[in-house]
Write an enzyme that holds these catalytic residues in place. Structure first.
Site, short mmCIF file in Angstrom:
data_model
loop_
_atom_site.label_atom_id
_atom_site.label_comp_id
_atom_site.label_asym_id
_atom_site.label_seq_id
_atom_site.Cartn_x
_atom_site.Cartn_y
_atom_site.Cartn_z
N ASP A 1 -1.02 15.60 38.67
CA ASP A 1 -0.13 15.94 39.78
C ASP A 1 -0.65 17.16 40.55
O ASP A 1 -1.04 18.17 39.94
CB ASP A 1 1.26 16.23 39.21
CG ASP A 1 2.24 16.66 40.27
OD1 ASP A 1 2.49 15.86 41.17
OD2 ASP A 1 2.73 17.80 40.20
N GLU B 1 -3.97 13.02 41.97
CA GLU B 1 -3.06 13.01 43.12
C GLU B 1 -3.61 14.01 44.13
O GLU B 1 -3.33 15.20 44.08
CB GLU B 1 -1.64 13.40 42.73
CG GLU B 1 -0.65 13.07 43.83
CD GLU B 1 0.29 14.20 44.23
OE1 GLU B 1 1.00 14.02 45.23
OE2 GLU B 1 0.29 15.26 43.59
C1 GLC Z 1 3.39 16.06 43.72
C2 GLC Z 1 4.52 15.08 43.54
C3 GLC Z 1 5.70 15.57 44.30
C4 GLC Z 1 6.09 16.94 43.81
C5 GLC Z 1 4.89 17.89 43.81
C6 GLC Z 1 5.16 19.13 43.04
O1 GLC Z 1 2.95 16.13 45.01
O2 GLC Z 1 4.13 13.81 43.96
O3 GLC Z 1 6.76 14.68 44.19
O4 GLC Z 1 7.09 17.46 44.61
O5 GLC Z 1 3.75 17.31 43.24
O6 GLC Z 1 5.04 18.93 41.67
#
Ligand code: GLC
Length: 628
Positions: free
Chosen positions: A266, A308
């Site tokens: 993430d 991500e």
């Molecule tokens: C990522 C997640 C998102 C979250 C962020 C902070 O971007 O997809 O939903 O708010 O991380 O953890």
């Protein structure tokens, strides 16, 4: 683990051998960042301990997977992402619903964050208070293990979020730090005054300018300023501290040993902070990701990393690393995702076409996770320098897209809501389900059959295009049955300021029940997606390693693409406009092959001229094809 219980692995695939093979690079990277022999010694003993704790059955899978190179590149891959609570209530509930997941053809299940996270301050689970405890209302660690075992039995890989940039302010480290423990404080960014935070702020953009402005938060109780790039209750971890890296690797391996197959890293671009920079995608981030990858290769080579990286195109691909030194195994195809929506709103495929061709030269080891919608907003990170060639300007175009998808633009059937609508930056993003963004919601409200047909076609066509791309297509749970926006979050104090909850509604099992009822909307959508899924799985031309490129259809609203793989060929035509359009295919290569079938017009003979209905598409397959 006693010697007796150790499984026999081929010589080269033992922990010891894998460690030996990777030691030089691992130590090099580690020492470059941390210069700390003792920390490194502990690190190696920690990964060894995790290997010892890894179940024999998981180790076996590791060896099998690492033997078959590219085991997740084949055309049979289909993913689905979902919230445990929305879909099954609990982890056991999800386990009971595995038959539905299988019926959809899904073999890669991404469960949204489900670790312990304080209610009301959880950012949808992305503020983790304990990396070794499941959120009590969803179940227990044993339930997670049972679910992962059931998935394995059903050939479903389980993907899990690993939130590594920050912890919740209720994590034990954060609590100790708040209470004044200097060791705990060194895991975060704590400051007595605003001097350094101000310096950071001068170059560090904001992630949530409206819902959580600023990158730092002042906490009165301890009279300290803490770095909180996301929400104030999400405290950024300091990866310059080897203790943080060691413990987070330990946490990841603990979860891997519960049977997780894929970790979604993430917000990974944010994990290294450096004064004077934008604190994103810094070279140290790549070193850390590479070390995570090496650790997995040593301890659990069957486990994959999904990055991500929601960034502009040029920042994304480097997260694959190189074929010799890979970092992430899979990356979100975020650029294509938002370009798809741009194309729908503009009826102009030129940018999408350009992007298809940009991807064609990437090494075949790069696997993208393709998607139309996910739990997050759509940020308009388009290639504006390319769009500039057609006179499109970034700020006005973002406004146009937001007006289109919120239904403000005359003639737009779309129903979305803005996200982080910052007047200062003019940079609002967008939320809504696929069905509502395509126009199904407004058509139903207005009882407008014509708009409904077009909206449904658009929804199917977008999925068909996603299925055509190389990589792993991932459906956002509920999209397969056309779930609409959920406005109930407006009445929930903990959610009302975060419009992403509009597309995080409870799974509608009544609607799902109708998926086999001919004439129902969910059946119209579901049956077509299932059919596409089946064709995709049966035909290796959809393999990630296929060569894919665009061709000119002579019409800026029709995208034409070709895929080639081991004697199979696929020609895809996608009409992104709401009008009937004609295209003529003049492709000599194509004519060389024996034409066999097409998606909608089975048995029809090859032709050079195609009429595509509004938002229509065709899949024309040639070579040795399957479409039973
Ligand atoms: C990522 C997640 C998102 C979250 C962020 C902070 O971007 O997809 O939903 O708010 O991380 O953890």
């Amino acid at each position: 683990m006693t010697k007796k219980a150790e499984i026999k692995e081929p010589e080269k695939n033992t922990f010891r051998q894998r460690l030996k093979d990777n030691m030089d690079e691992l130590k090099w990277l580690y020492m470059e960042l941390y210069h700390d022999e003792n920390a490194f010694k502990y690190f190696i003993s920690m990964i060894r301990k995790n290997y010892r704790e890894r179940k024999v059955s998981l180790r076996k899978t590791d060896v099998e997977r690492s033997r078959s190179n590219g085991w997740y590149h084949h055309s049979e891959m289909l993913g689905m992402m979902m919230y445990t609570e929305a879909f099954g209530g609990t982890l056991n509930g999800v386990r009971e619903k595995i038959p539905y997941i299988k019926e959809c053809g899904v073999n890669y299940l991404h469960l949204m964050p489900l670790l312990d996270s304080p209610e009301g301050k959880s950012d949808g689970g992305y503020a983790v208070a304990d990396f070794r405890k499941v959120r009590p209302d969803l179940g227990t660690m044993e339930d997670l293990e049972k679910l992962s075992a059931a998935c394995r039995k059903n050939d479903i890989m389980l993907c899990f979020d690993f939130v590594l940039n920050h912890t919740s302010d209720e994590h034990e480290w954060a609590k100790a730090a708040r209470a004044g423990d200097p060791v705990a404080r060194s895991r975060y960014f704590f400051y007595d005054n605003w001097d350094i935070p101000d310096q950071y702020n001068s170059t560090m953009p904001q992630v949530f300018p409206e819902t959580a402005p600023g990158n730092f938060t002042y906490f009165e109780d301890c009279n300290q300023i803490v770095m909180t790039t996301f929400y104030p209750f999400q405290w950024d971890l300091n990866y310059a501290n080897p203790m943080v890296f060691n413990d987070m690797v330990d946490n990841l391996l603990y979860l891997a040993n519960k049977g997780i197959d894929v970790f979604r890293l993430d917000a990974v671009p944010y994990i290294w902070k450096q004064l004077g920079t934008n604190c994103r995608n810094l070279p140290e981030v790549h070193k850390i990701v590479r070390m995570f990858k090496i650790v997995c290769e040593i301890v659990c080579p069957g486990v994959l990393l999904l990055g991500e990286v929601v960034m502009e195109p040029k920042e994304v691909v480097p997260y694959f690393g190189t074929p010799e030194k890979p970092e992430c195994d899979i990356l979100y195809n975020v650029t294509t995702m938002c370009t798809i929506w741009h194309t729908l709103a503009t009826h102009d495929v030129r940018l999408l076409k350009y992007q298809v061709d940009q991807m064609k030269d990437l090494p075949k080891s790069c696997v993208f996770q393709n998607y139309i919608r996910c739990h997050d907003d759509i940020g308009w990170g388009l290639d504006y320098s390319y769009l500039g060639r057609f006179g499109i300007q970034e700020t006005s175009h973002k406004k146009y897209l937001n007006d289109w998808f919120t239904g403000k633009w005359p003639g737009s059937p779309s129903r979305g809501e803005l996200y982080n609508d910052s007047a200062a930056l003019g940079d609002a993003r967008l939320c809504g389900t696929s069905a509502s963004l395509c126009g199904i919601e407004s058509a139903l409200q207005n009882n407008d059959g014509e708009v409904l047909n077009k909206a449904l076609s658009a929804d199917i066509m977008l999925h068909a295009f996603m299925f055509t791309l190389s990589g792993i297509p991932v459906i956002y749970s509920g999209d397969e049955i056309g779930m609409l926006n959920d406005y109930t979050y407006h009445d929930n104090y903990a959610k009302k300021d975060d419009s992403r909850f509009i597309h995080r509604g409870k799974f509608d099992w009544d609607l799902a029940e109708k998926r086999h009822e001919p004439g129902s909307l969910s059946c119209a959508l579901y049956s077509q997606l299932l059919r596409l899924t089946k064709i995709r799985k049966e035909n290796p031309v959809f393999h990630s390693g296929a060569y894919m490129y665009s061709f000119d259809t002579g019409n800026n609203s029709i995208l034409g693409v070709i895929r080639e793989y081991k004697g199979q060929k696929l020609l895809g035509l996608f009409n992104f406009s709401d009008q009937w359009l004609r295209t003529v295919i003049e492709n000599n290569d194509w004519e060389d092959l024996t034409y066999k079938d097409s998606f909608y017009i089975k048995g029809e003979y090859p032709q050079t001229e195609y009429w595509l209905e509004p938002y229509g598409f065709r899949w024309l397959l040639a070579g040795d094809i399957h479409n039973k």
